[in-house]
Design a protein around this motif. Structure first.
Motif, PDB file in Angstrom:
ATOM      1  N   ILE A 258       7.243  73.171  49.930  1.00  0.00           N
ATOM      2  CA  ILE A 258       6.507  71.949  50.233  1.00  0.00           C
ATOM      3  C   ILE A 258       5.389  71.798  49.213  1.00  0.00           C
ATOM      4  CG2 ILE A 258       5.092  70.749  51.933  1.00  0.00           C
ATOM      5  CD1 ILE A 258       6.637  72.182  54.104  1.00  0.00           C
ATOM      6  N   SER A 259       5.418  70.691  48.473  1.00  0.00           N
ATOM      7  CA  SER A 259       4.440  70.488  47.407  1.00  0.00           C
ATOM      8  C   SER A 259       3.360  69.518  47.855  1.00  0.00           C
ATOM      9  CB  SER A 259       5.139  69.948  46.155  1.00  0.00           C
ATOM     10  OG  SER A 259       5.722  68.688  46.440  1.00  0.00           O
ATOM     11  N   SER A 260       2.351  69.356  47.012  1.00  0.00           N
ATOM     12  CA  SER A 260       1.261  68.404  47.289  1.00  0.00           C
ATOM     13  C   SER A 260       1.025  67.580  46.036  1.00  0.00           C
ATOM     14  CB  SER A 260      -0.019  69.155  47.688  1.00  0.00           C
ATOM     15  OG  SER A 260       0.186  69.890  48.859  1.00  0.00           O
ATOM     16  N   ASN A 261       2.022  66.800  45.684  1.00  0.00           N
ATOM     17  CA  ASN A 261       1.953  66.002  44.461  1.00  0.00           C
ATOM     18  C   ASN A 261       1.869  64.499  44.717  1.00  0.00           C
ATOM     19  OD1 ASN A 261       2.376  68.106  42.300  1.00  0.00           O
ATOM     20  ND2 ASN A 261       4.228  68.449  43.499  1.00  0.00           N
ATOM     21  N   TYR A 262       2.399  64.057  45.837  1.00  0.00           N
ATOM     22  CA  TYR A 262       2.511  62.623  46.047  1.00  0.00           C
ATOM     23  C   TYR A 262       1.151  61.940  46.136  1.00  0.00           C
ATOM     24  CZ  TYR A 262       3.752  58.136  48.095  1.00  0.00           C
ATOM     25  OH  TYR A 262       3.881  56.787  48.330  1.00  0.00           O
ATOM     26  N   ASN A 263       0.143  62.636  46.711  1.00  0.00           N
ATOM     27  CA  ASN A 263      -1.164  61.993  46.900  1.00  0.00           C
ATOM     28  C   ASN A 263      -2.091  62.158  45.706  1.00  0.00           C
ATOM     29  OD1 ASN A 263      -1.700  64.665  47.161  1.00  0.00           O
ATOM     30  ND2 ASN A 263      -2.560  64.561  49.237  1.00  0.00           N
ATOM     31  N   THR A 264      -1.554  62.649  44.568  1.00  0.00           N
ATOM     32  CA  THR A 264      -2.374  62.754  43.357  1.00  0.00           C
ATOM     33  C   THR A 264      -2.486  61.379  42.701  1.00  0.00           C
ATOM     34  OG1 THR A 264      -0.414  63.339  42.061  1.00  0.00           O
ATOM     35  CG2 THR A 264      -1.720  65.148  42.964  1.00  0.00           C
ATOM     36  N   ALA A 265      -3.323  61.301  41.662  1.00  0.00           N
ATOM     37  CA  ALA A 265      -3.579  60.020  40.995  1.00  0.00           C
ATOM     38  C   ALA A 265      -2.301  59.465  40.368  1.00  0.00           C
ATOM     39  CB  ALA A 265      -4.654  60.207  39.928  1.00  0.00           C
ATOM     40  N   LYS A 266      -2.032  58.207  40.672  1.00  0.00           N
ATOM     41  CA  LYS A 266      -0.846  57.537  40.121  1.00  0.00           C
ATOM     42  C   LYS A 266      -1.186  56.082  39.826  1.00  0.00           C
ATOM     43  CE  LYS A 266       2.299  60.287  43.030  1.00  0.00           C
ATOM     44  NZ  LYS A 266       2.669  61.254  42.011  1.00  0.00           N
ATOM     45  N   ASN A 267      -0.657  55.604  38.717  1.00  0.00           N
ATOM     46  CA  ASN A 267      -0.744  54.178  38.393  1.00  0.00           C
ATOM     47  C   ASN A 267       0.613  53.543  38.721  1.00  0.00           C
ATOM     48  OD1 ASN A 267      -3.425  54.173  37.264  1.00  0.00           O
ATOM     49  ND2 ASN A 267      -2.567  55.274  35.510  1.00  0.00           N
ATOM     50  N   ILE A 268       0.610  52.705  39.736  1.00  0.00           N
ATOM     51  CA  ILE A 268       1.863  52.099  40.198  1.00  0.00           C
ATOM     52  C   ILE A 268       1.782  50.589  39.975  1.00  0.00           C
ATOM     53  CG2 ILE A 268       3.442  51.784  42.135  1.00  0.00           C
ATOM     54  CD1 ILE A 268       2.250  54.301  43.392  1.00  0.00           C
ATOM     55  N   GLU A 269       2.637  50.099  39.110  1.00  0.00           N
ATOM     56  CA  GLU A 269       2.675  48.667  38.808  1.00  0.00           C
ATOM     57  C   GLU A 269       3.929  48.064  39.435  1.00  0.00           C
ATOM     58  OE1 GLU A 269       3.931  46.430  34.929  1.00  0.00           O
ATOM     59  OE2 GLU A 269       1.844  47.098  34.676  1.00  0.00           O
ATOM     60  N   ILE A 270       3.739  47.105  40.337  1.00  0.00           N
ATOM     61  CA  ILE A 270       4.852  46.432  41.005  1.00  0.00           C
ATOM     62  C   ILE A 270       4.968  45.035  40.415  1.00  0.00           C
ATOM     63  CG2 ILE A 270       5.723  45.578  43.208  1.00  0.00           C
ATOM     64  CD1 ILE A 270       4.176  47.847  44.566  1.00  0.00           C
ATOM     65  N   THR A 271       6.107  44.771  39.786  1.00  0.00           N
ATOM     66  CA  THR A 271       6.264  43.546  39.013  1.00  0.00           C
ATOM     67  C   THR A 271       7.457  42.739  39.506  1.00  0.00           C
ATOM     68  OG1 THR A 271       5.398  44.721  37.075  1.00  0.00           O
ATOM     69  CG2 THR A 271       6.478  42.601  36.690  1.00  0.00           C
ATOM     70  N   GLY A 272       7.217  41.477  39.792  1.00  0.00           N
ATOM     71  CA  GLY A 272       8.292  40.558  40.168  1.00  0.00           C
ATOM     72  C   GLY A 272       8.748  39.753  38.974  1.00  0.00           C
ATOM     73  N   ILE A 273      10.064  39.745  38.732  1.00  0.00           N
ATOM     74  CA  ILE A 273      10.641  39.043  37.582  1.00  0.00           C
ATOM     75  C   ILE A 273      11.903  38.322  38.036  1.00  0.00           C
ATOM     76  CG2 ILE A 273      11.367  39.267  35.174  1.00  0.00           C
ATOM     77  CD1 ILE A 273      10.236  42.129  35.284  1.00  0.00           C
ATOM     78  N   ALA A 274      12.074  37.114  37.595  1.00  0.00           N
ATOM     79  CA  ALA A 274      13.265  36.355  37.954  1.00  0.00           C
ATOM     80  C   ALA A 274      14.461  36.813  37.138  1.00  0.00           C
ATOM     81  CB  ALA A 274      13.028  34.863  37.727  1.00  0.00           C
ATOM     82  N   LYS A 275      15.574  37.029  37.807  1.00  0.00           N
ATOM     83  CA  LYS A 275      16.860  37.350  37.193  1.00  0.00           C
ATOM     84  C   LYS A 275      16.904  38.796  36.672  1.00  0.00           C
ATOM     85  CE  LYS A 275      18.457  33.063  37.428  1.00  0.00           C
ATOM     86  NZ  LYS A 275      19.574  32.658  38.290  1.00  0.00           N
ATOM     87  N   SER A 276      18.114  39.326  36.644  1.00  0.00           N
ATOM     88  CA  SER A 276      18.321  40.685  36.147  1.00  0.00           C
ATOM     89  C   SER A 276      17.998  40.773  34.665  1.00  0.00           C
ATOM     90  CB  SER A 276      19.776  41.109  36.392  1.00  0.00           C
ATOM     91  OG  SER A 276      20.050  41.159  37.762  1.00  0.00           O
ATOM     92  N   ILE A 277      18.369  39.753  33.907  1.00  0.00           N
ATOM     93  CA  ILE A 277      18.119  39.791  32.468  1.00  0.00           C
ATOM     94  C   ILE A 277      16.618  39.788  32.195  1.00  0.00           C
ATOM     95  CG2 ILE A 277      18.203  37.289  32.158  1.00  0.00           C
ATOM     96  CD1 ILE A 277      19.594  39.957  29.759  1.00  0.00           C
ATOM     97  N   GLY A 278      15.850  39.151  33.078  1.00  0.00           N
ATOM     98  CA  GLY A 278      14.393  39.180  32.929  1.00  0.00           C
ATOM     99  C   GLY A 278      13.856  40.585  33.080  1.00  0.00           C
ATOM    100  N   GLN A 279      14.425  41.377  34.019  1.00  0.00           N
ATOM    101  CA  GLN A 279      14.008  42.764  34.179  1.00  0.00           C
ATOM    102  C   GLN A 279      14.329  43.575  32.932  1.00  0.00           C
ATOM    103  OE1 GLN A 279      14.670  44.635  38.085  1.00  0.00           O
ATOM    104  NE2 GLN A 279      15.585  42.722  38.748  1.00  0.00           N
ATOM    105  N   ALA A 280      15.517  43.345  32.346  1.00  0.00           N
ATOM    106  CA  ALA A 280      15.903  44.079  31.140  1.00  0.00           C
ATOM    107  C   ALA A 280      14.925  43.799  30.002  1.00  0.00           C
ATOM    108  CB  ALA A 280      17.327  43.699  30.736  1.00  0.00           C
ATOM    109  N   LYS A 281      14.521  42.529  29.872  1.00  0.00           N
ATOM    110  CA  LYS A 281      13.587  42.178  28.798  1.00  0.00           C
ATOM    111  C   LYS A 281      12.199  42.772  29.052  1.00  0.00           C
ATOM    112  CE  LYS A 281      16.551  39.743  26.493  1.00  0.00           C
ATOM    113  NZ  LYS A 281      17.071  40.261  25.205  1.00  0.00           N
ATOM    114  N   TYR A 282      11.803  42.813  30.318  1.00  0.00           N
ATOM    115  CA  TYR A 282      10.481  43.370  30.624  1.00  0.00           C
ATOM    116  C   TYR A 282      10.464  44.882  30.435  1.00  0.00           C
ATOM    117  CZ  TYR A 282       5.981  44.067  32.874  1.00  0.00           C
ATOM    118  OH  TYR A 282       4.681  44.418  33.135  1.00  0.00           O
ATOM    119  N   VAL A 283      11.576  45.540  30.739  1.00  0.00           N
ATOM    120  CA  VAL A 283      11.690  46.976  30.462  1.00  0.00           C
ATOM    121  C   VAL A 283      11.448  47.233  28.979  1.00  0.00           C
ATOM    122  CG1 VAL A 283      13.364  48.866  30.254  1.00  0.00           C
ATOM    123  CG2 VAL A 283      13.186  47.598  32.394  1.00  0.00           C
TER     124      VAL A 283
END
Length: 918
Positions: A258-283
């Motif tokens: 059992i580890s204790s890693n999940y509650n460490t500092a994390k930068n989580i960016e949640i991004t909404g993009i239209a269409k699958s091709i839009g996700q590929a371009k944003y990647v």
């Protein structure tokens, strides 16, 4: 970051002196490579690599059975079905597969969860008996057969299991069940040397095997975080909490690790993009900002694996190295679409080929390459000749002898059966292979090799199991095998960016994670019920339901985040997508259950679209354009050319200056202009021999007797020789006959009413010079008048229209509007132009009228041109005299001067109404 594998190896090194003596069991083969790398990192001296197996390989080793694929299991099951079912009740193989695949899935689940088959099938049979729709005491034969089917399921199961075990083979569930039965003895001999790593959702057979191994000295390391393990309501630890609570082993042992890693500092960016091709371009945009060192610890995980090709084609240039673990699906190759189209043709059993199927095959990039693009010229010929259905011979003649062997494979002379289809496909692969070289086409040759193996497997199935009697059945198995095949990518597995699917990420940890398609319906996949076993029965017997499947996705999702520091989660905002643009519940959980050290940011990304202004196009007249106009003027302006300019000068520029015409397309249904041509040409054939003769009733009777044959002949000339005996074309054929017959009836009534009709000219080509003092080059006008006759001493100039025309459309008030309003005055402009050409060429001794006969408005008869002074005037001038022609000539010359004026550009008009009928 200390990865899970790193911490496990470090712990094992303190307990086991020689890691090479151990055998590691992992959830997947992919994790085995990273485990070996981790062992090498923590080992100073050369050692032998330990044995590393997946849980499937471990089960095969214990059971001593080879795992069958789903297709082969289906064939084995059909053999048993035929043996145990009365001959008059046996379904053909194609219908059998519709329900047998689901039943095999249930057999698999029952065995994997070690459920007594007789008990669950007994319950299932009783449920069906209660639920059947015939509640009376006397059951119909249909109900009896329905219930008998459910009662036979235990027999099917037992015989299939016995037959497979005799041959030392089995579907996955049977392999697991057999392994569980043999695990006791094996664990006693080898338990101490086994290490189980990174498991989460285990079926009952896997649980039993692992517990037995643990009892005899094996070790297991779980990868679960303290935050999730202590949260009894969180699905991440749903399975591991149950194991910790219910396994006897954990009554005396603690849970690793059992580890204790999940509650460490994390930068989580949640991004909404239209269409699958839009996700590929944003990647690509995210990756373009990373250094090579950052990419070395980055995983790009595709929640939807169909994004592979868009992502690959969008990768930025700064990606130093790339390791792709999922393989390139064979079904996405250009060969897959070719074979799919061939199966569609073959399974019809026809020896004539529909033009769309022929064009689809000839336009395939593979066929274009092997024919050196000759197939494109063949497609043009098919369109030009309007060939709806083609035989092998016709296609071969279009190509010539040099492609005869290829044509014989693509478009066989005779209908095929499954063995014949296999032969054709094998020969086609060999033929295609000869057109590719390892230097220029290594990828295509790799694809062909895989298709060679696929077709060989189909051939083996056809030979071994005589159940495939139709090409449709063969195609079903082709699609199933094709969908599971992939061409592996080559690369350095531990360098650069790691691109993988969700399941390949198990046991692995990365500092940066980019996860695409975090949408409801994808992550998690949502409810599905590919089973005959109802939900309540599954719950009673401990079979997994959608609840457990969702928990599996939950674990994979949070495991990716567990040790990562920078996380990019992309979801589709397009409301036309599978779930209407609904982002995954996992994203909502992250927001609601936010940890103190998590930095969550939310973004909406839209592609940069430059503003598009709706401006009318304008083309200045260059010297080259003016030369073209002069050439056109010398050749002669036609009524259609001039009315095109009135409607839209830009259309005139494109059609008559640039010469841009609509591309030829095959008319599957007769087009309206084709119908008009057929009617015109049929009447020309009838009336041309009567020039300078008086029309008589005998002529009309003769024409009526010939209508059907003549219309058929004209359709063959103008449209196609394909039969017009069905569908819309039959209706249009009948419409053409009706138009002509109604016209002939109208002519007959005219004569019955005492009118004398003398035919003067039919379909006459006219051309006259037109003197325009403002222009220093010759100008002519030309055209083809449909009919000129004399009725009771009046010369009539007639233009046929197959569309509907009303009298009001041939009346003008203001001459100035004649060349400005196309929709109101196109028809009077045309008939006056015919009158001008005819009378300038040969003045008439008769009073002259010009007008239209509308085949959709024959009851109105001859619709005459008329000039009114006011809109509501009932009186109008219908005779075309010198004054009318002079006024028209003024407007005509002004129009031509405007066309030829170098200072007036071709300016696009905004057309809001239809173009009307020509």
């Amino acid at each position: 970051m200390t990865s899970f594998l790193s911490s496990v190896i470090r712990d094992l090194k303190t307990q086991v002196p020689d890691l090479s003596a151990l055998t590691f069991i992992l959830p997947s083969k992919r994790a085995g490579s990273f485990l070996r790398m981790e062992i090498s990192r923590q080992t100073e001296n050369p050692v032998f690599s330990p044995s590393i197996l997946s849980i499937e390989e471990f089960s095969e080793k214990i059971s001593q059975l080879s795992t069958l694929d789903n297709t082969t299991t289906l064939f084995e099951f059909y053999s048993i079905y035929k043996e145990t079912t009365p001959e008059d009740q046996i379904e053909d193989f194609e219908n059998f597969t519709n329900w047998a695949q689901t039943l095999i899935h249930d057999f698999n689940e029952i065995d994997r969860y070690l459920i007594p088959a007789d008990r669950i099938f007994s319950y299932l049979s009783e449920i069906q008996d209660i639920n059947h729709w015939s509640l009376g005491p006397n059951k119909t034969d249909l109900v009896k057969n329905y219930l008998a089917f459910w009662k036979k399921l235990p027999e099917f199961y037992e015989i299939l299991k016995t037959k497979l075990l005799q041959r030392e083979i089995g579907y996955q569930g049977l392999v697991y069940k057999t392994a569980a039965e043999k695990i006791e003895e094996y664990a006693r001999l080898h338990g101490k040397t086994y290490i189980f790593l990174g498991f989460n959702a285990l079926n009952t057979a896997e649980q039993y095997m692992i517990q037995k191994m643990l009892e005899h000295g094996a070790k297991i390391y779980w990868d679960i975080d303290e935050v999730h393990f202590k949260d009894t309501h969180h699905d991440v630890s749903l399975f591991i909490r149950e194991y910790a609570k219910n396994w006897p082993y954990y009554q005396t042992n603690t849970l690793n690790t059992i580890s204790s890693n999940y509650n460490t500092a994390k930068n989580i960016e949640i991004t909404g993009i239209a269409k699958s091709i839009g996700q590929a371009k944003y990647v690509a945009e995210i990756l373009s900002k990373m250094t090579p060192a950052q990419m070395g610890s980055t995983a790009l995980v595709l929640g939807d694996e169909s994004l592979l090709m868009p992502v690959l084609t969008s990768l930025p240039e700064n990606v130093p190295a790339l390791n792709i673990t999922m393989g390139y699906p064979l079904k996405f190759s250009q060969f897959s679409s070719l074979f799919d189209m061939l199966f569609q043709i073959f399974k019809t059993g026809e020896t004539t080929f529909y033009y769309k199927d022929v064009i689809s095959i000839l336009s395939n990039s593979v066929i274009q390459k092997v024919t050196n693009n000759r197939s494109n010229s063949i497609i043009l010929q098919i369109k030009e000749k309007n060939l709806l259905y083609l035989t092998h011979r016709q296609i071969a003649e279009l190509f010539g002898d040099d492609s005869s062997s290829l044509i014989a494979l693509l478009f066989p002379k005779e209908a095929l059966d499954p063995p014949g289809t296999i032969i054709i496909l094998k020969d086609l692969v060999t033929h295609l292979k000869s057109h590719f070289t390892p230097e220029k086409d290594p990828l295509n040759l790799e694809f062909l090799y895989h298709y060679h193996e696929l077709i060989n497997k189909l051939e083996q199935l056809v030979q071994e199991y005589p159940h495939i009697k139709s090409i449709a059945s063969l195609y079903t198995f082709y699609k199933e095998i094709n969908s599971t095949q992939a061409v592996d990518f080559q690369g350095k597995p531990f360098q650069g960016l790691q691109l993988m699917g969700m399941l390949e990420s198990r046991v692995l940890d990365f500092e940066t994670v980019i996860l695409t398609s975090v949408d409801e319906g994808t992550l998690p996949a949502g409810k599905s019920n590919n089973s005959f076993i109802p939900y309540e029965l599954k719950k009673s017997f401990g079979l997994p339901t959608y609840k457990e499947k969702d928990a599996v996705y939950t674990y994979h999702f949070y495991h990716l985040l567990q040790r990562a520091k920078n996380i990019y989660l992309l979801h589709n905002t397009d409301n036309e997508s599978q779930m209407g643009g609904e982002k995954s519940r996992f994203l909502l959980q992250l927001e609601i259950e936010k940890q103190p050290h998590h930095n969550l940011t939310f973004k909406m990304v839209t592609p940069g679209v430059p503003p598009v202004t709706e401006e009318l196009e304008e083309v200045e007249k260059t010297p080259e354009i003016l030369n073209k106009i002069k050439h056109l003027a010398e050749r002669g302006f036609s009524p259609s050319a001039l009315t095109t300019y009135i409607r839209n000068p830009l259309d005139f520029y494109k059609q008559y200056i640039l010469g841009i015409r609509d591309k030829d397309e095959v008319e599957e249904t007769v087009a309206y202009n084709t119908l008009g041509t057929v009617v015109h040409d049929s009447l020309e054939t009838f009336y041309s021999p009567l020039e300078n003769q008086v029309l008589k009733q005998e002529h009309i009777a003769d024409f009526k007797a010939r209508v059907t044959g003549e219309v058929k002949l004209q359709f063959e000339k103008t449209y196609s020789k394909a039969p017009l005996s069905r569908g819309k074309n039959l209706l249009i054929f009948e419409v053409a006959k009706r138009y002509i017959n109604n016209f002939l009836k109208m002519e007959s009534r005219e004569m019955e009413n005492g009118n004398l009709i003398e035919i003067k000219q039919i379909e006459t080509n006219l051309k006259i010079p037109l003197a325009i003092s403002q222009l220093d080059f010759p100008v002519a006008i030309r055209g083809k008048v449909d009919r000129v006759d004399v009725v009771n001493g009046t010369l009539r100039i007639i233009d046929y229209k197959t569309g509907k025309v009303e009298q009001s459309q041939l009346e003008i008030i203001d001459w100035e509007e004649l060349t400005t309003d196309y929709n109101k005055y196109a028809k009077p402009f045309q008939v006056l132009m015919y009158a001008l050409m005819l009378l300038e060429d040969s003045p008439s001794k008769y009073p002259v009228e010009a007008g239209v006969i509308s085949f959709k408005n024959l009851k109105s008869g001859f619709l005459k041109f008329g000039k009114k002074e006011q809109p509501r005037d009932k009186n109008k001038q219908c005779l075309v005299d010198e004054e009318i022609l002079e006024n028209f000539k003024v407007q005509l010359k002004n129009l031509i001067i405007e066309i030829c004026d170098p200072k007036i550009p071709f300016l696009e008009k905004e057309i809001k109404t239809s173009y009307g009928n020509f």
